[in-house]
Structure formats: structure tokens, C-alpha cells
Scaffold this motif. Structure first.
Motif, short mmCIF file in Angstrom:
data_model
loop_
_atom_site.label_atom_id
_atom_site.label_comp_id
_atom_site.label_asym_id
_atom_site.label_seq_id
_atom_site.Cartn_x
_atom_site.Cartn_y
_atom_site.Cartn_z
N PHE A 106 -6.57 68.83 59.16
CA PHE A 106 -6.00 68.95 60.50
C PHE A 106 -7.02 69.45 61.52
CE2 PHE A 106 -2.14 69.07 57.83
CZ PHE A 106 -1.48 68.01 58.42
N GLU A 107 -8.28 69.32 61.19
CA GLU A 107 -9.35 69.54 62.17
C GLU A 107 -10.13 68.23 62.27
OE1 GLU A 107 -11.10 70.58 65.15
OE2 GLU A 107 -9.68 72.06 64.31
N PRO A 108 -9.70 67.33 63.15
CA PRO A 108 -10.30 66.00 63.20
C PRO A 108 -11.78 66.04 63.55
CG PRO A 108 -8.89 66.40 65.11
CD PRO A 108 -8.66 67.53 64.17
N ARG A 109 -12.50 65.07 63.02
CA ARG A 109 -13.93 64.99 63.30
C ARG A 109 -14.33 63.54 63.49
NH1 ARG A 109 -16.76 64.60 57.97
NH2 ARG A 109 -15.13 64.32 56.40
N LEU A 110 -15.35 63.34 64.28
CA LEU A 110 -15.90 62.01 64.52
C LEU A 110 -17.19 61.89 63.71
CD1 LEU A 110 -15.34 59.46 66.20
CD2 LEU A 110 -16.82 60.41 67.99
N VAL A 111 -17.19 61.00 62.74
CA VAL A 111 -18.30 60.87 61.81
C VAL A 111 -19.08 59.60 62.13
CG1 VAL A 111 -18.97 60.63 59.39
CG2 VAL A 111 -17.01 62.08 60.02
N GLU A 112 -20.40 59.76 62.29
CA GLU A 112 -21.26 58.60 62.54
C GLU A 112 -21.98 58.21 61.26
OE1 GLU A 112 -24.76 57.01 65.59
OE2 GLU A 112 -23.87 59.00 65.84
N GLY A 116 -24.60 53.35 62.62
CA GLY A 116 -24.20 53.66 63.99
C GLY A 116 -22.70 53.58 64.25
N SER A 117 -21.95 53.01 63.31
CA SER A 117 -20.49 52.96 63.48
C SER A 117 -19.90 54.35 63.31
CB SER A 117 -19.87 51.99 62.47
OG SER A 117 -20.08 52.44 61.15
N LYS A 118 -18.75 54.56 63.93
CA LYS A 118 -18.12 55.88 63.90
C LYS A 118 -16.68 55.78 63.43
CE LYS A 118 -20.95 57.62 67.73
NZ LYS A 118 -20.93 58.22 69.09
N MET A 119 -16.22 56.84 62.77
CA MET A 119 -14.84 56.89 62.31
C MET A 119 -14.24 58.26 62.59
SD MET A 119 -15.35 57.02 58.15
CE MET A 119 -16.37 58.28 57.36
N ILE A 120 -12.94 58.26 62.85
CA ILE A 120 -12.18 59.49 63.08
C ILE A 120 -11.54 59.87 61.75
CG2 ILE A 120 -10.24 60.51 64.32
CD1 ILE A 120 -10.77 58.24 66.47
N GLU A 439 -8.37 60.53 55.07
CA GLU A 439 -7.86 59.42 55.88
C GLU A 439 -8.75 59.24 57.11
OE1 GLU A 439 -3.86 58.25 58.49
OE2 GLU A 439 -3.83 59.94 57.07
N LYS A 440 -8.99 57.99 57.48
CA LYS A 440 -9.85 57.75 58.64
C LYS A 440 -9.30 56.59 59.47
CE LYS A 440 -12.20 53.89 57.10
NZ LYS A 440 -12.31 52.58 57.82
N TYR A 441 -9.83 56.48 60.67
CA TYR A 441 -9.51 55.39 61.60
C TYR A 441 -10.80 55.07 62.32
CZ TYR A 441 -6.30 52.86 64.82
OH TYR A 441 -5.61 51.92 65.54
N GLU A 442 -11.20 53.81 62.28
CA GLU A 442 -12.45 53.44 62.94
C GLU A 442 -12.36 53.70 64.44
OE1 GLU A 442 -15.26 52.32 61.35
OE2 GLU A 442 -14.15 52.75 59.52
N LEU A 443 -13.43 54.23 65.01
CA LEU A 443 -13.46 54.41 66.46
C LEU A 443 -13.29 53.07 67.16
CD1 LEU A 443 -13.78 56.23 68.92
CD2 LEU A 443 -16.26 55.92 68.74
N SER A 444 -13.85 52.01 66.56
CA SER A 444 -13.69 50.68 67.15
C SER A 444 -12.23 50.24 67.12
CB SER A 444 -14.55 49.66 66.39
OG SER A 444 -14.19 49.61 65.02
N SER A 445 -11.49 50.61 66.06
CA SER A 445 -10.07 50.28 66.01
C SER A 445 -9.31 51.00 67.13
CB SER A 445 -9.48 50.69 64.66
OG SER A 445 -9.95 49.88 63.61
N TYR A 446 -9.67 52.25 67.36
CA TYR A 446 -9.00 53.02 68.40
C TYR A 446 -9.33 52.48 69.78
CZ TYR A 446 -7.20 57.11 70.91
OH TYR A 446 -6.50 57.95 71.75
#
Length: 463
Positions: A106-112, A116-120, A439-446
Motif C-alpha cells: 500500500f505504498e505505491p512506487r513507480l519502477v523503471e 526505460g519502460s515504467k510500471m506502477i 501487482e503492477k500496472y504499466e505506466l503506458s496502460s495508465y
């Protein structure tokens, strides 16, 4: 510059703030199945209602017998296009096993990544907070940029999807008039792959039956009674074996009544999806498909009905060996339905088949489970064509019209209670690990999901 292009530009400019807002929501521990998080669920509902109201969709937290719903409206009789009901859920799955999470869920992070792609990464990043926020952020951009939404929108957010939706049906029935709309938009689905958007247009229905077949009045010694006493397991095994023929077709009378063939253009689209049957089956240790002969795997899981044995048991199952003829045999059988198959007719045909096969001195006991019809959008529906065109424009690849082998209960409720079709558009990926650790969600998806909904709203407003 057109209005939609202005909106898209605003989305791009403000993507960092959109991510920040999603992170705020992800920090709320809205685990609906655990009573310890009841207050967190209400907090998430209130957060959503406040956000929607702030952007110009006046919304309320509505109490139910369980976790609350969020309902908001921005509608006008003067607007073109359909009035849509957008559905999402703010509740999430438990995080167990916690030790498998790399960081606090429950502490979200943005991982690169190295490329170069990123995921939440967080619980709910995909299912369903990230998904529902793509629509909310698209609506925000439209209202901030143009002063209004291009079509009439009602929003309904649920807080019990991950715990069986016990309050959903009563809420829909009690608020049918308020929630009435022309079309539901549901965001709890996936893309076909990382580059190809998709609209899920078909969901299979479900009929289930639990069977108990009772023969002798006690377990029997197989030496003393073997050959003289009929074995319930033999009888049940014969029943189950007779449900399918050598070509994989179900043998119940009139079972295929209501099954429809896909239009040629849909079949052609599926042929171009680069779906690997070998990889699909190989991923679970198989090499040969098991459904109807002459059908592709995609047809088998999306457009053909099934009969599956989900459990079969009886007699002694402990350590060692016990030579008995059991007094009872049990099975759980499910049918996945497609097209216009009638669940009650399928159940009636199945029960008649079992009754005919039951020996005279045996007792057949049945317990029904499920009973939902298949659902599909009309292939010629204007909204479907507009949604597909909007997604294709955003992603640069033709949006796939796909099916789902499973069922999504909310879509069935919208059809049976609100008499409303649903268009299912989501931006999740198969590897997003929903319900699992990390669990993750691609930044591109968002990001592109927000842009996609902005385009879909625009497209639906056009003649």
C-alpha cells in the motif's frame, strides 16, 4: 485544434498529477473481504466521491448492507450520443502472502526497467483502481479543457467486487430508474497484448450442478458384494463419460440450440491476432486441444459451449487401500454457455439425462449452482464500431474484438436488471499479477488508457 486533441494535450501535460492522484487512492487499504478494513473501504468511497464531485460529476457515497457504493451524474438531455453508465470497483484483494511483496503493497512506487519502460506497483494498481482512474482522469481532462463532457455520464463504483458483490443486486434493483442508461462501460478487462487494445464483446454463461448418487445403504466389502452390487462410482462414471462424444461435442438433446457462429470478419480478425495455440497449451504442460474437433482454441474458449467435470469422488481416499464399494458417488459438473443458449433448458436437459441413467434402486440428489446466460454485444452496434475506431486511433493498431471464456457477474446484472448492454474496455496485461504479490500496472496502460477513454467519449458523441 479539435476539442479531443486539446483534451489529449492536457492529459499529456498533466500525467504526473494523474499518477499522484492514483497513488493517493492506492494508499487506502480498501480490502473488502476483511472486516478489519471496513473504515478503509468507506475512506476509499469517500475519496472517489470527493474526486468526482471536484471535477464536476456530483457524487455521493451511498450506503448498502455492506460496503458503500459511489454514484455520480453529469447528464443533459441536450447532449448527443448515448447516456453511458461507467462501472468500476474501488475495493481490492487481500495482500497475503505479505512476505512475497518486494515493498509495502500500500505504498505505491513507480519502477523503471532497463529498457526505460515504467510500471506502477501496488495492490490495486491494475485491479481495479488504476483501471477506473483512467476513466476518471479522462473525464477530468474533458471538463477542465472544454467545460463539459461530450456525452451524458453516470458513474457507479462498487466496494464489494472482490468479496462476491453481496449488495450489488439489491442496490441495482432499488435504484433502477436512477441508474438507467443506454450503455454500460466496464473497465475491468485486459488488452490483447502490450500494443493491441481490445474490446471484450462476449462472456460465456454458466450452469453448474452438484451430483450425489446414492446406491447401497452402506459401504460394502468389495469381495463379499463385488459383482452382485452395482457400484455408484461405475454408474456415475458412465454418466459423465456419456456427456461428450469422440469429437468433443456435448450429447445432451438440443444442447446447441442458440449457439451462434461468428461473422467472417470477426474470425478473420482472430486469425490475425498471432495467437499461438502451442504456446497457450504448452504453458500448462499440454500439447493437444481437448474441445470440439475442427475448432480453433480461440473458438473453443470464446465461442463454443462446454461441459466440464470439476470434481469426481467417492469411496476411500485415505492412505493405503480399502476395498469397498462406496454407498455414494459425487461429482461437480459445469457448463459454459454461449450465444443465446437458455440456462434453464440446459439444466433441464442435463437433469433428464441423469435421471434416465440412474438405476431403479438408486437415489439421485442434485444441487444447482449458477444459471447465468452468455452475454454479447451486437456485432453491428454503433457504439462498438465507434469504440473500436477510437482505440485503433490511439494505439495505431486495430483494436481486437475478443471474447472471454469466463463470466463477469456485473455485466449479467446490468443486462437482466437494467436491460443494458456493456462494452468492456480495459488496459490490463496478462502479467500484471492481479490478486498476487507485486501487482503492477504499466505506466503506458495508465497514460494511454486515459487518452483512450478521452477518445471513446468523443467518438460516442458523433453521429
Amino acid at each position: 485544434m479539435t476539442a479531443v486533441n486539446q483534451v489529449l494535450s492536457r492529459i499529456d501535460t498533466n500525467i504526473d498529477q494523474s499518477v499522484d492522484r492514483l497513488f493517493e487512492l492506492l494508499r487506502i487499504k480498501s480490502i473488502s473481504t476483511d472486516p478489519a478494513f471496513k473504515n478503509d473501504c468507506r475512506m476509499a468511497a469517500q475519496w472517489m466521491a470527493d474526486q468526482l464531485t471536484a471535477i464536476g460529476i456530483p457524487s455521493q457515497v451511498r450506503d448498502t448492507t455492506g460496503h458503500p457504493m459511489v454514484v455520480g451524474h453529469r447528464t443533459s438531455d441536450d447532449k448527443p450520443g448515448p447516456h453511458v453508465l461507467f462501472y468500476g470497483h474501488y475495493d481490492v484483494q487481500p495482500v497475503d502472502p505479505l512476505e512475497l511483496w518486494e515493498t509495502d503493497p500500500f505504498e505505491p512506487r513507480l519502477v523503471e526497467r532497463e529498457d526505460g519502460s515504467k510500471m506502477i506497483v501496488a495492490r490495486g494498481a491494475d485491479d481495479d483502481k488504476g483501471q477506473l482512474m483512467t476513466f476518471v482522469e479522462a473525464a477530468r481532462a474533458w471538463i477542465e479543457e472544454t467545460g463539459d463532457l461530450p456525452i451524458s455520464v453516470t458513474v457507479m463504483l462498487e466496494g464489494e467486487e472482490e468479496s462476491g458483490s453481496p449488495s450489488l443486486q439489491p442496490f441495482l434493483e432499488e435504484n433502477k430508474e436512477e441508474l438507467a442508461a443506454d450503455l454500460a462501460l466496464v473497465c475491468d478487462t485486459n488488452m490483447w497484448d502490450r500494443e493491441t487494445p481490445a474490446i471484450t464483446i462476449m462472456l460465456r454463461g454458466l450452469v453448474g450442478e452438484e451430483i450425489t448418487l446414492r446406491g447401497p445403504d452402506k459401504d460394502l466389502h468389495s469381495g463379499m458384494y463385488g459383482g452382485a452390487a452395482r457400484n455408484p462410482l461405475h454408474v456415475l462414471a458412465d454418466m459423465v463419460a456419456g456427456l461428450r462424444d469422440d469429437d468433443g461435442r456435448i450429447t445432451l438433446p438440443n444442447f446447441y440450440e442458440g449457439v451462434i457462429e461468428m461473422p467472417d470478419h470477426v474470425k478473420a480478425m482472430w486469425d490475425n491476432l498471432n495467437f499461438s495455440e502451442t504456446a497457450y497449451l504448452g504453458g500448462v504442460g499440454l500439447t493437444q486441444p481437448g474441445g470440439e474437433k475442427g475448432r480453433t482454441v480461440l473458438e473453443q474458449i470464446w465461442t463454443r459451449p462446454t461441459c466440464e467435470v470439476n470434481g469426481l469422488w467417492g469411496g476411500y481416499n485415505g492412505e493405503g487401500f480399502k476395498t469397498v464399494i462406496p454407498s455414494e458417488a459425487h461429482a461437480k459438473i459445469s457448463f459454459r454457455l454461449v450465444g443465446d443458449q437458455d440456462p434453464q433448458k440446459v439444466r433441464d436437459a442435463f437433469r433428464a439425462y441423469l435421471a434416465e441413467k440412474t438405476p431403479e434402486d438408486f437415489e439421485l440428489i442434485l444441487h444447482p449452482h449458477g444459471g447465468d446466460p452468455a452475454l454479447r454485444m451486437d456485432f453491428d452496434a454503433p457504439a462498438l464500431a465507434k469504440g473500436q475506431a477510437a482505440l485503433t486511433e490511439e494505439w495505431g493498431k486495430e483494436a481486437a474484438l475478443v471474447g472471454s471464456g469466463g463470466s463477469i457477474p456485473i455485466v449479467g446484472k446490468f443486462k437482466t436488471i437494467l436491460n443494458m448492454d456493456s462494452m468492456l474496455i480495459g488496459f490490463g496485461l496478462e502479467d500484471d499479477q492481479i490478486h498476487s504479490p507485486n501487482e503492477k500496472y504499466e505506466l503506458s496502460s495508465y497514460h494511454r488508457g486515459i487518452r483512450s477513454w478521452a477518445r471513446v467519449l468523443d467518438a460516442l458523441s458523433k453521429d
